[in-house]
Design a protein around this motif. Sequence first.
Motif, short mmCIF file in Angstrom:
data_model
loop_
_atom_site.label_atom_id
_atom_site.label_comp_id
_atom_site.label_asym_id
_atom_site.label_seq_id
_atom_site.Cartn_x
_atom_site.Cartn_y
_atom_site.Cartn_z
N MET A 1 -25.32 -43.64 -9.03
CA MET A 1 -26.63 -44.26 -8.89
C MET A 1 -26.82 -45.21 -10.04
O MET A 1 -26.22 -45.05 -11.08
N ARG A 2 -27.63 -46.20 -9.87
CA ARG A 2 -27.93 -47.14 -10.93
C ARG A 2 -28.59 -46.41 -12.07
O ARG A 2 -29.22 -45.38 -11.89
N SER A 3 -28.46 -46.99 -13.25
CA SER A 3 -29.12 -46.41 -14.41
C SER A 3 -30.60 -46.26 -14.10
O SER A 3 -31.26 -47.21 -13.68
N GLY A 4 -31.12 -45.07 -14.26
CA GLY A 4 -32.54 -44.83 -14.02
C GLY A 4 -32.86 -44.43 -12.59
O GLY A 4 -33.99 -44.06 -12.31
N ALA A 5 -31.92 -44.51 -11.66
CA ALA A 5 -32.18 -44.14 -10.28
C ALA A 5 -32.18 -42.61 -10.16
O ALA A 5 -31.24 -41.95 -10.57
N VAL A 39 -19.48 -45.08 -2.90
CA VAL A 39 -18.94 -44.91 -4.25
C VAL A 39 -19.37 -43.54 -4.77
O VAL A 39 -20.57 -43.30 -4.92
N PRO A 40 -18.42 -42.65 -5.03
CA PRO A 40 -18.78 -41.33 -5.52
C PRO A 40 -19.30 -41.40 -6.96
O PRO A 40 -18.99 -42.32 -7.71
N GLY A 41 -20.10 -40.43 -7.31
CA GLY A 41 -20.63 -40.35 -8.67
C GLY A 41 -22.05 -40.88 -8.75
O GLY A 41 -22.63 -41.32 -7.76
N GLU A 42 -22.59 -40.82 -9.94
CA GLU A 42 -23.98 -41.23 -10.15
C GLU A 42 -24.19 -42.73 -10.10
O GLU A 42 -25.21 -43.19 -9.64
N GLU A 43 -23.22 -43.49 -10.58
CA GLU A 43 -23.37 -44.95 -10.59
C GLU A 43 -22.88 -45.51 -9.27
O GLU A 43 -21.71 -45.44 -8.93
N LYS A 44 -23.79 -46.11 -8.50
CA LYS A 44 -23.46 -46.60 -7.17
C LYS A 44 -23.04 -48.06 -7.14
O LYS A 44 -22.56 -48.54 -6.12
N SER A 45 -23.24 -48.78 -8.25
CA SER A 45 -22.81 -50.18 -8.32
C SER A 45 -22.02 -50.42 -9.61
O SER A 45 -22.39 -51.25 -10.44
N PRO A 46 -20.90 -49.70 -9.78
CA PRO A 46 -20.10 -49.89 -11.00
C PRO A 46 -19.38 -51.24 -10.95
O PRO A 46 -19.38 -51.92 -9.92
N PRO A 47 -18.75 -51.62 -12.05
CA PRO A 47 -17.98 -52.87 -12.05
C PRO A 47 -16.99 -52.90 -10.89
O PRO A 47 -16.31 -51.91 -10.62
N GLY A 48 -16.97 -54.02 -10.20
CA GLY A 48 -16.08 -54.20 -9.05
C GLY A 48 -16.75 -53.93 -7.72
O GLY A 48 -16.24 -54.33 -6.68
#
Length: 167
Positions: A1-5, A39-48
């Motif tokens: 998920m995005r930071s803060g999401a 995209v697995p994990g908390e960050e849904k829009s990582p680099p790439g």
Amino acid sequence: MRSGASRLDLLAARDARHALLVRHAGAGHPALVAVALNVPGEEKSPPGAEPLFRWALDQVIAALPGAWPLHVGDDALGPFALLASRAEAGGAKTACVAVEASHPAARLVDLDVYAPGGTVVDRAALGLPPRRCLLCEAAAGECIRLGRHPLDAVVARARALLADAPA
């Protein structure tokens, strides 16, 4: 998920996507195609992620001549587009499966196809096996349900795929 999401942000994004689909499902399009990343994990829009999403969107539009975007945006779940297609839903799903198989990083691309009225056309409807796990040969859904792999290993594999994604 995005930071803060938060979890609520993710649920709200899922609900908004569903509402968008429902709004367009009765418009008489032979098929709707939802283009997203899984995209697995908390960050849904990582680099790439954004370049892979744009590549996938371009590939789907090329594979479905006459398809056009009804919505393109970004939310707590990451980038998302909803396309209308002139192709019938089964043919659209076949084309989308080919896009999902066309590059190793496309394993992170999620292309959902809906027939008129919003009925999902899945792989099983075409006699195709479910998508494989990022880490092994088993069905991805099975590995997720059973918690077969540590999340950090799945996230690391996804990040490696994103690092090698087409742009």
